[in-house]
Design a protein around this motif. Structure first.
Motif, mmCIF file in Angstrom:
data_model
loop_
_atom_site.group_PDB
_atom_site.id
_atom_site.type_symbol
_atom_site.label_atom_id
_atom_site.label_comp_id
_atom_site.label_asym_id
_atom_site.label_seq_id
_atom_site.Cartn_x
_atom_site.Cartn_y
_atom_site.Cartn_z
ATOM 1 N N CYS A 111 0.824 -1.209 0.000
ATOM 2 C CA CYS A 111 0.000 0.000 0.000
ATOM 3 C C CYS A 111 0.861 1.264 0.000
ATOM 4 O O CYS A 111 0.344 2.358 -0.201
ATOM 5 C CB CYS A 111 -0.945 0.016 1.204
ATOM 6 N N LEU A 112 2.159 1.136 0.196
ATOM 7 C CA LEU A 112 3.052 2.288 0.197
ATOM 8 C C LEU A 112 3.857 2.413 -1.090
ATOM 9 O O LEU A 112 4.595 3.368 -1.276
ATOM 10 C CB LEU A 112 4.023 2.195 1.388
ATOM 11 N N VAL A 113 3.715 1.440 -1.989
ATOM 12 C CA VAL A 113 4.482 1.430 -3.232
ATOM 13 C C VAL A 113 3.727 2.204 -4.296
ATOM 14 O O VAL A 113 2.505 2.114 -4.419
ATOM 15 C CB VAL A 113 4.721 -0.026 -3.689
ATOM 16 N N ASP A 114 4.478 2.956 -5.116
ATOM 17 C CA ASP A 114 3.892 3.708 -6.225
ATOM 18 C C ASP A 114 3.348 2.734 -7.266
ATOM 19 O O ASP A 114 4.000 1.733 -7.596
ATOM 20 C CB ASP A 114 4.957 4.624 -6.844
ATOM 21 N N GLU A 115 2.176 3.041 -7.795
ATOM 22 C CA GLU A 115 1.543 2.152 -8.775
ATOM 23 C C GLU A 115 2.314 2.086 -10.081
ATOM 24 O O GLU A 115 2.196 1.139 -10.837
ATOM 25 C CB GLU A 115 0.100 2.595 -9.023
ATOM 26 N N GLU A 116 3.117 3.114 -10.392
ATOM 27 C CA GLU A 116 3.880 3.147 -11.644
ATOM 28 C C GLU A 116 5.329 2.717 -11.427
ATOM 29 O O GLU A 116 6.206 3.008 -12.240
ATOM 30 C CB GLU A 116 3.813 4.555 -12.238
ATOM 31 N N ASN A 117 5.601 2.045 -10.317
ATOM 32 C CA ASN A 117 6.924 1.523 -9.979
ATOM 33 C C ASN A 117 8.003 2.589 -9.858
ATOM 34 O O ASN A 117 9.173 2.325 -10.105
ATOM 35 C CB ASN A 117 7.351 0.429 -10.964
ATOM 36 N N GLU A 118 7.626 3.787 -9.509
ATOM 37 C CA GLU A 118 8.594 4.832 -9.198
ATOM 38 C C GLU A 118 8.971 4.685 -7.722
ATOM 39 O O GLU A 118 8.166 4.224 -6.919
ATOM 40 C CB GLU A 118 7.978 6.214 -9.450
ATOM 41 N N PRO A 119 10.187 5.088 -7.348
ATOM 42 C CA PRO A 119 10.553 4.956 -5.936
ATOM 43 C C PRO A 119 9.703 5.837 -5.022
ATOM 44 O O PRO A 119 9.369 5.444 -3.916
ATOM 45 C CB PRO A 119 12.019 5.370 -5.872
ATOM 46 N N ASP A 120 9.349 7.033 -5.506
ATOM 47 C CA ASP A 120 8.536 7.943 -4.696
ATOM 48 C C ASP A 120 7.064 7.771 -5.030
ATOM 49 O O ASP A 120 6.688 7.634 -6.194
ATOM 50 C CB ASP A 120 8.913 9.409 -4.966
ATOM 51 N N SER A 121 6.260 7.796 -3.982
ATOM 52 C CA SER A 121 4.815 7.726 -4.159
ATOM 53 C C SER A 121 4.189 8.853 -3.350
ATOM 54 O O SER A 121 4.513 9.048 -2.178
ATOM 55 C CB SER A 121 4.275 6.383 -3.662
ATOM 56 N N THR A 122 3.305 9.602 -3.993
ATOM 57 C CA THR A 122 2.549 10.638 -3.283
ATOM 58 C C THR A 122 1.093 10.225 -3.128
ATOM 59 O O THR A 122 0.252 11.044 -2.766
ATOM 60 C CB THR A 122 2.653 11.997 -3.997
ATOM 61 N N ASP A 123 0.810 8.945 -3.419
ATOM 62 C CA ASP A 123 -0.542 8.428 -3.193
ATOM 63 C C ASP A 123 -0.810 8.445 -1.692
ATOM 64 O O ASP A 123 0.041 8.088 -0.888
ATOM 65 C CB ASP A 123 -0.666 6.992 -3.707
ATOM 66 N N ARG A 124 -1.987 8.899 -1.327
ATOM 67 C CA ARG A 124 -2.365 8.945 0.093
ATOM 68 C C ARG A 124 -3.002 7.614 0.484
ATOM 69 O O ARG A 124 -3.922 7.155 -0.184
ATOM 70 C CB ARG A 124 -3.321 10.114 0.338
ATOM 71 N N HIS A 125 -2.478 7.020 1.547
ATOM 72 C CA HIS A 125 -2.994 5.729 2.008
ATOM 73 C C HIS A 125 -3.189 5.762 3.515
ATOM 74 O O HIS A 125 -2.352 6.262 4.251
ATOM 75 C CB HIS A 125 -2.031 4.589 1.650
ATOM 76 N N ARG A 126 -4.310 5.202 3.940
ATOM 77 C CA ARG A 126 -4.613 5.089 5.375
ATOM 78 C C ARG A 126 -3.863 3.886 5.931
ATOM 79 O O ARG A 126 -3.888 2.798 5.346
ATOM 80 C CB ARG A 126 -6.109 4.902 5.599
ATOM 81 N N VAL A 127 -3.198 4.089 7.057
ATOM 82 C CA VAL A 127 -2.434 3.017 7.691
ATOM 83 C C VAL A 127 -2.557 3.106 9.200
ATOM 84 O O VAL A 127 -2.919 4.145 9.760
ATOM 85 C CB VAL A 127 -0.932 3.060 7.314
ATOM 86 N N GLU A 128 -2.244 1.998 9.819
ATOM 87 C CA GLU A 128 -2.062 1.930 11.273
ATOM 88 C C GLU A 128 -0.596 1.542 11.469
ATOM 89 O O GLU A 128 -0.124 0.583 10.860
ATOM 90 C CB GLU A 128 -2.998 0.870 11.844
ATOM 91 N N LEU A 129 0.103 2.320 12.272
ATOM 92 C CA LEU A 129 1.524 2.077 12.486
ATOM 93 C C LEU A 129 1.809 1.773 13.948
ATOM 94 O O LEU A 129 1.201 2.375 14.830
ATOM 95 C CB LEU A 129 2.355 3.319 12.119
#
Length: 151
Positions: A111-129
């Protein structure tokens, strides 16, 4: 009339109540000192380097799977207009996907990986840490030891 005590005991007075009270008080004082000393020793033996993880829920606003770093915005955190997200190092060897499946293979959470296989992802994802905070004196370090993807 015969004496109530044997001849050796005649003239010896029974233990006075004040003496019994003093013995009981002294015994209770010893117990109290022992308890206080025990708790004090336990507190001194407490390892100040032991860390307890904190559970946080929020949104990952940026992620880099090469550096295993994320920018995290905690739900309900009081933040000013100039406050940025907190950067966490993701050292989790295991993580949990949206379905609840645990992954113990050391991979980076999907859920933290960029969908286009770029190292950086700015997609917002809800997580519990599960996180640890480490104060090194110069700048605090924030470490995610477990990630649970919520979306």
């Amino acid at each position: 009339m015969p004496a109530p005590f044997p001849a050796a005991m005649q003239g010896a007075a029974p233990t006075p109540p004040k003496r019994r009270l003093a013995v009981v008080a002294f015994s209770l004082a010893l117990v109290a000192v022992g308890l206080i000393g025990g708790f004090g020793a336990a507190k001194l033996a407490d390892d100040p380097h032991t860390a307890k993880p904190e559970l946080l829920v929020g949104t990952v606003t940026w992620s880099n799977d090469e550096t295993r770093s994320i920018a995290f915005e905690e739900d309900g955190a009081l933040r000013g207009p100039l406050d940025g997200d907190t950067i966490y190092s993701v050292i989790a060897e295991s993580w949990q996907d949206v379905r609840g499946t645990l992954h113990h293979d050391g991979t980076y959470p999907t859920c933290l990986v960029d969908e286009e296989n770029e190292p950086d992802s700015t997609d917002r994802h809800r997580v519990e840490l599960e996180v640890l905070h480490r104060d090194t004196g110069a700048r605090p370090q924030h470490i995610a030891v477990h990630v649970h993807c919520l979306d």
